[in-house]
Design a protein around this motif. Structure first.
Motif, PDB file in Angstrom:
ATOM      1  N   GLY A  25      -2.666  30.229   0.712  1.00 49.92           N
ATOM      2  CA  GLY A  25      -3.223  30.242  -0.700  1.00 49.92           C
ATOM      3  C   GLY A  25      -2.281  30.694  -1.657  1.00 49.92           C
ATOM      4  O   GLY A  25      -1.319  31.597  -1.344  1.00 49.92           O
ATOM      5  N   GLY A  26      -2.659  30.614  -2.995  1.00 48.53           N
ATOM      6  CA  GLY A  26      -1.727  31.653  -4.046  1.00 48.53           C
ATOM      7  C   GLY A  26      -1.684  30.448  -5.248  1.00 48.53           C
ATOM      8  O   GLY A  26      -2.144  29.190  -5.275  1.00 48.53           O
ATOM      9  N   ASP A  27      -0.779  30.895  -6.059  1.00 51.44           N
ATOM     10  CA  ASP A  27      -0.565  30.161  -7.332  1.00 51.44           C
ATOM     11  C   ASP A  27       0.422  29.001  -7.096  1.00 51.44           C
ATOM     12  O   ASP A  27       1.459  29.067  -6.344  1.00 51.44           O
ATOM     13  CB  ASP A  27       0.121  31.248  -8.127  1.00 51.44           C
ATOM     14  CG  ASP A  27       0.279  30.454  -9.760  1.00 51.44           C
ATOM     15  OD1 ASP A  27      -0.098  29.211 -10.015  1.00 51.44           O
ATOM     16  OD2 ASP A  27       0.588  31.167 -10.746  1.00 51.44           O
ATOM     17  N   LEU A  28      -0.193  27.638  -7.661  1.00 50.49           N
ATOM     18  CA  LEU A  28       0.668  26.580  -7.235  1.00 50.49           C
ATOM     19  C   LEU A  28       1.964  26.155  -8.489  1.00 50.49           C
ATOM     20  O   LEU A  28       2.433  25.377  -8.256  1.00 50.49           O
ATOM     21  CB  LEU A  28      -0.192  25.468  -7.134  1.00 50.49           C
ATOM     22  CG  LEU A  28      -1.242  25.236  -5.799  1.00 50.49           C
ATOM     23  CD1 LEU A  28      -1.896  24.201  -5.962  1.00 50.49           C
ATOM     24  CD2 LEU A  28      -0.290  25.394  -4.557  1.00 50.49           C
ATOM     25  N   HIS A  29       1.763  27.348  -9.263  1.00 54.28           N
ATOM     26  CA  HIS A  29       2.751  27.173 -10.459  1.00 54.28           C
ATOM     27  C   HIS A  29       2.651  25.604 -10.890  1.00 54.28           C
ATOM     28  O   HIS A  29       3.822  25.265 -11.249  1.00 54.28           O
ATOM     29  CB  HIS A  29       4.184  27.318  -9.791  1.00 54.28           C
ATOM     30  CG  HIS A  29       4.228  28.830  -9.168  1.00 54.28           C
ATOM     31  ND1 HIS A  29       4.252  29.842 -10.090  1.00 54.28           N
ATOM     32  CD2 HIS A  29       4.336  29.170  -8.071  1.00 54.28           C
ATOM     33  CE1 HIS A  29       4.090  30.936  -9.343  1.00 54.28           C
ATOM     34  NE2 HIS A  29       4.174  30.424  -8.004  1.00 54.28           N
ATOM     35  N   SER A  30       1.518  25.055 -11.158  1.00 55.51           N
ATOM     36  CA  SER A  30       1.459  23.804 -11.675  1.00 55.51           C
ATOM     37  C   SER A  30       1.455  23.471 -13.204  1.00 55.51           C
ATOM     38  O   SER A  30       1.506  22.331 -13.517  1.00 55.51           O
ATOM     39  CB  SER A  30      -0.028  23.291 -11.266  1.00 55.51           C
ATOM     40  OG  SER A  30      -1.097  23.999 -11.655  1.00 55.51           O
ATOM     41  N   ALA A  31       1.443  24.602 -13.800  1.00 47.49           N
ATOM     42  CA  ALA A  31       1.459  24.367 -15.353  1.00 47.49           C
ATOM     43  C   ALA A  31       2.340  23.364 -15.987  1.00 47.49           C
ATOM     44  O   ALA A  31       2.169  22.596 -16.740  1.00 47.49           O
ATOM     45  CB  ALA A  31       1.782  25.753 -16.312  1.00 47.49           C
TER      46      ALA A  31
END
Length: 188
Positions: free
Chosen positions: A103-109
């Protein structure tokens, strides 16, 4: 694991008794309201016949969280609950990890502008949500990732799961446009 035996003639502990205790204890574990964290016993089985004390039983437990720290904490509490249930029932337990969904931030911005533009161009509503997909494999490596649904459907993993087949072609066209727009972005 336990010794098993005959239900009439033996007084041995049953691993199914431990399994029931374990499942109850797992579902009694408090889950944080945020970040989203879930626990699910998806499969439970054991025993060999109606008149046999179960010598073995097993369950498959799915733990997930958007936060790796919350997931680790839940994992430790779940393993502790499994060991306590086995101890209380008088059997032994072996814990084996059969999968890992980070899990965690997918840095998708950085990936979102072409997705939003493609949705605008084809006049479709765009919904974003945290979920468990193959994109999660990028999380521990800090790589940007997204998963894009290309169909309309519902009731995932249920007996009445459905897919609107007429949504597949427009969905694939949407995905094709996302890729085209992404390839047109300047290299950072």
């Amino acid at each position: 694991l336990g010794p098993g035996g005959h239900s009439w003639g033996d007084q041995a502990p049953s691993t199914l008794h431990a399994l029931g205790r374990a499942i109850s204890a797992l579902y009694a574990l408090p889950l944080p309201p945020t970040p989203r964290t879930t626990l699910n016993v998806g499969v439970a089985s054991g025993g060999t016949s109606v008149n046999s004390i179960a010598a073995s039983a097993e369950l498959l437990l799915d733990l997930r969280s958007l936060d790796p720290e919350a997931l680790g904490k839940l994992d430790r509490r779940a393993v502790s609950a499994l060991h306590a249930a086995a101890r209380e029932a008088g059997v032994t337990v072996r814990v084996e990890q059969v999968g890992d969904r980070p899990g965690g931030d997918l840095h998708s911005a950085a990936l979102m502008p072409p997705i939003r533009e493609a949705a605008r161009e084809i006049r479709t509503d765009l919904r974003t949500a945290a979920s468990s997909t193959d994109a999660n494999a990028a999380a521990p490596h800090g790589l940007p990732a997204v998963a894009i649904g290309v169909y309309r459907g519902g009731n995932a993993h249920r007996l009445d799961e459905w897919v609107q087949t007429s949504s597949l072609e427009p969905g694939l066209n949407f995905l094709r446009r996302v890729v085209e727009l992404y390839q047109q972005q300047p290299v950072a």
